[in-house]
Motif scaffolding. Structure first.
Motif, short mmCIF file in Angstrom:
data_model
loop_
_atom_site.label_atom_id
_atom_site.label_comp_id
_atom_site.label_asym_id
_atom_site.label_seq_id
_atom_site.Cartn_x
_atom_site.Cartn_y
_atom_site.Cartn_z
N UNK A 1 -6.50 10.10 -15.00
CA UNK A 1 -5.43 9.63 -14.70
C UNK A 1 -4.71 8.64 -15.42
N UNK A 2 -3.51 8.59 -16.02
CA UNK A 2 -2.96 7.81 -17.01
C UNK A 2 -2.30 6.89 -15.92
N UNK A 3 -2.31 5.51 -16.14
CA UNK A 3 -1.78 4.46 -15.13
C UNK A 3 -1.27 3.46 -15.94
N UNK A 4 -0.43 2.67 -15.35
CA UNK A 4 0.47 1.72 -16.13
C UNK A 4 -0.59 0.16 -16.08
N UNK A 5 -0.69 -0.05 -17.17
CA UNK A 5 -1.78 -1.41 -17.29
C UNK A 5 -1.21 -2.36 -16.66
N UNK A 6 -1.84 -3.18 -15.68
CA UNK A 6 -1.60 -4.28 -15.26
C UNK A 6 -0.98 -4.07 -13.62
N UNK A 7 -0.83 -2.74 -13.34
CA UNK A 7 -0.14 -2.66 -12.35
C UNK A 7 -1.03 -1.66 -11.08
N UNK A 8 -1.00 -1.87 -10.04
CA UNK A 8 -1.64 -0.95 -8.88
C UNK A 8 -0.87 -1.07 -7.66
N UNK A 9 -0.07 0.02 -7.71
CA UNK A 9 0.99 0.15 -6.87
C UNK A 9 0.51 0.54 -5.53
N UNK A 10 1.18 0.30 -4.58
CA UNK A 10 0.78 0.55 -2.88
C UNK A 10 1.90 2.09 -2.66
N UNK A 11 0.90 2.89 -2.30
CA UNK A 11 1.56 4.40 -2.04
C UNK A 11 1.45 4.94 -0.83
N UNK A 12 2.26 5.67 -0.01
CA UNK A 12 2.30 6.19 1.19
C UNK A 12 2.36 7.98 1.21
N UNK A 13 1.50 8.32 2.11
CA UNK A 13 1.50 10.05 2.16
C UNK A 13 1.96 10.55 3.53
N UNK A 14 2.47 11.51 3.68
CA UNK A 14 2.46 12.38 4.73
C UNK A 14 1.79 13.61 4.75
N UNK A 15 1.23 14.18 5.76
CA UNK A 15 0.49 15.38 5.44
C UNK A 15 1.36 16.70 5.89
N UNK A 16 1.03 17.65 5.11
CA UNK A 16 2.07 18.72 5.14
C UNK A 16 1.95 19.39 6.67
N UNK A 17 0.95 19.12 7.39
CA UNK A 17 0.93 19.50 8.78
C UNK A 17 2.10 18.77 9.61
N UNK A 18 1.71 17.32 9.28
CA UNK A 18 2.73 16.35 9.89
C UNK A 18 4.31 16.83 9.69
N UNK A 19 4.21 17.14 8.41
CA UNK A 19 5.86 17.61 8.15
C UNK A 19 6.44 18.71 8.84
N UNK A 20 5.46 19.66 9.15
CA UNK A 20 5.99 20.96 10.08
C UNK A 20 6.15 20.26 11.36
N UNK A 21 5.33 19.47 11.96
CA UNK A 21 5.32 19.16 13.29
C UNK A 21 6.81 18.32 13.53
N UNK A 22 6.94 17.15 12.58
CA UNK A 22 8.37 16.48 12.76
C UNK A 22 9.60 17.51 12.46
N UNK A 23 9.45 18.63 11.75
CA UNK A 23 10.57 19.32 11.60
C UNK A 23 10.79 20.18 12.81
N UNK A 24 9.93 20.45 13.55
CA UNK A 24 10.11 21.08 14.90
C UNK A 24 10.64 20.04 15.89
N UNK A 25 10.35 19.21 16.02
CA UNK A 25 10.88 18.11 16.75
C UNK A 25 12.20 17.93 16.58
N UNK A 26 12.56 17.63 15.14
CA UNK A 26 13.99 17.43 14.97
C UNK A 26 15.06 18.67 15.12
N UNK A 27 14.37 19.81 15.05
CA UNK A 27 15.24 21.03 15.54
C UNK A 27 15.46 21.39 16.84
#
Length: 363
Positions: free
Chosen positions: A195-221
Motif C-alpha cells: 500500500x502506497x501511503x503519504x509520508x508523515x500522514x496517518x489519516x482517520x477513515x470510516x467505513x460502512x458495510x454493504x449489508x448496512x447499506x441495503x438495510x438503510x436504503x430499505x428504511x429510507x424507501x
C-alpha cells in the motif's frame, strides 16, 4: 395495491442486491430494475428494463409503470466492469441524474425519492473539522472526480425538492462502502500487495458495510416509523474510526511511504497500468482522512448499523485473503520499528558534538 419501486444502477452488485431484497418487503407490489446494461446476476422477480437514464426514455418508464418510489443507485465513481471511461461515468452521474429528476418532476405518481450519495461531498483538507455534520460546509470544495459529481448531484436533488415539495426526498451520504463484494477505487487500493501511503500522514477513515447499506436504503424507501423521519440528508457510517496504518496491519500488507509531491506521480502510474484508480480525491482522503457524525442517522432516521467501522473492515479483509505478511507478524514488526526510532534518534543526538546538539554551529 402495494408500492411500485424503481431502482437504477441494477447491473452493479449493490443495486442487484437491493432489488432482490426489496421484493421481500410486504408493502412492495412490483420492482422495476433499470440499467443501460443487462446485469450478470439474477434480479429475482423484478422486471428488468434496459434503459439509459441519460435519455428522456426514463420518463416513459416511470409513467408506464406508475412508479411511486424511486431509489437512485446509479451514482458511482467507477465504470461498470472496467468498461467505459471517467467521462461516461460523469455523464451517468450528472446528466443521468438530471434526466431522472426531470422525469420524476413530471410524474405525479412519484411520492418518494431516495438518492445514494457520498461523504466525499465534504472533501478532504488539512483544516477539516474533526467531525462533519450534515450541515458543515467543506473547507475546500471537491474540484473534480466523483466527489464533484456527488456535489452536483445533490444540488440537482435540492432543486427537485423545491419544485416538488409533495415528494419525500432522502439523500444518504455513505462513508466508504466495503464488504466481500465491494467494488470501488478504495477496495482496489486495499487489494494491492503493498500500500502506497503519504509520508508523515496517518489519516482517520470510516467505513460502512454493504449489508448496512441495503438495510438503510430499505428504511429510507419505506414509510417512516413512529418517531422517525426518513426525508432529508443523512450521514451513514459505522461506529468508530480506523487509522490507515491500522488497516494495513489488519490486511497484512506492508506500506510504502511516499513524499506528498511524488504521490501524484505514483497515482498516475497505477492508473496507467490499470491496477487501480488512484485518483487525486483518493490521494487527499489517504492524506487527510474524513470522519462524519451520525447522530441524525440514529435519532431522526432511526437506523443503527449492525457493523462498526472495524468490523466492516475485518469482513472485507477476510474476503481478500491473506496479505504478504501475517497481520500479527506485521504488527509486531511495526511496533518494534516504532520503538527503535526514538532510541536511534537519541543515540544519534548523543554522538553529535555538544555545541551542535544545542543548536549552535561548531566553528
Amino acid at each position: 395495491m402495494g408500492k411500485v419501486v424503481l431502482v437504477t444502477g441494477v447491473a452493479r452488485q449493490l443495486g442487484g442486491r437491493l432489488v432482490r431484497r426489496i421484493q421481500r418487503e410486504p408493502d412492495v407490489d412490483r420492482v422495476i430494475a433499470v440499467d443501460a446494461l443487462p446485469p450478470e446476476h439474477h434480479l429475482g422477480g423484478a422486471e428488468f428494463v434496459r434503459a439509459d437514464i441519460r435519455r428522456p426514455t426514463i420518463g416513459k418508464v416511470l409513467a408506464e409503470h406508475q412508479v411511486d418510489t424511486v431509489i437512485h443507485m446509479d451514482v458511482t465513481g467507477t465504470p461498470l466492469g472496467k468498461r467505459g471511461s471517467r467521462a461516461s461515468v460523469k455523464e451517468t452521474n450528472v446528466i443521468g441524474t438530471m434526466q431522472l429528476l426531470g422525469a420524476c418532476q413530471k410524474a405525479p405518481a412519484v411520492k418518494r425519492l431516495v438518492v445514494k450519495s457520498s461523504t466525499s461531498v465534504y472533501g478532504s483538507a488539512p483544516r477539516d473539522p474533526a467531525l462533519f455534520t450534515e450541515t458543515t460546509p467543506p473547507k475546500s470544495l471537491p474540484s473534480g472526480g466523483f466527489a464533484k459529481d456527488a456535489v452536483e448531484v445533490e444540488g440537482y436533488v435540492r432543486g427537485f425538492a423545491r419544485r416538488r415539495p409533495d415528494v419525500a426526498v432522502c439523500v444518504l451520504r455513505f462513508a466508504n462502502i466495503l464488504g466481500p463484494c465491494a467494488d470501488s477505487p478504495l477496495a482496489e487500493y486495499f487489494s494491492l500487495p503493498v500500500l502506497p501511503t503519504v509520508l508523515g500522514y496517518d489519516p482517520r477513515l470510516q467505513f460502512v458495510h454493504e449489508d448496512d447499506v441495503i438495510d438503510v436504503l430499505l428504511i429510507a424507501a419505506a414509510e417512516p416509523r413512529r418517531g422517525t423521519l426518513n426525508s432529508g440528508t443523512f450521514n451513514i457510517a459505522g461506529d468508530g474510526v480506523l487509522l490507515l496504518s491500522q488497516t494495513a496491519r489488519r490486511l497484512g500488507r506492508p506500506t510504502v511511504p511516499v513524499l506528498l509531491p511524488a504521490v501524484t506521480w505514483v497515482g498516475s502510474a497505477l492508473r496507467a497500468t490499470g491496477i487501480t484508480d488512484f485518483s487525486p480525491e483518493q490521494i487527499r482522503l489517504l492524506t487527510h482522512g474524513r470522519v462524519v457524525r451520525t447522530t441524525q442517522m440514529r435519532e431522526t432516521l432511526g437506523f443503527h448499523p449492525k457493523y462498526t467501522t472495524a468490523q466492516t473492515f475485518e469482513d472485507f479483509a477476510r474476503s481478500r485473503g491473506p496479505g504478504l505478511l501475517p497481520p500479527d507478524v506485521l504488527a509486531r514488526t511495526v511496533d518494534r520499528l516504532a520503538a527503535l526510532l526514538p532510541v536511534a534518534a537519541r543515540e544519534s543526538e548523543e554522538r553529535q558534538p555538544h555545541g551542535r546538539r544545542q543548536g549552535h554551529s561548531v566553528r
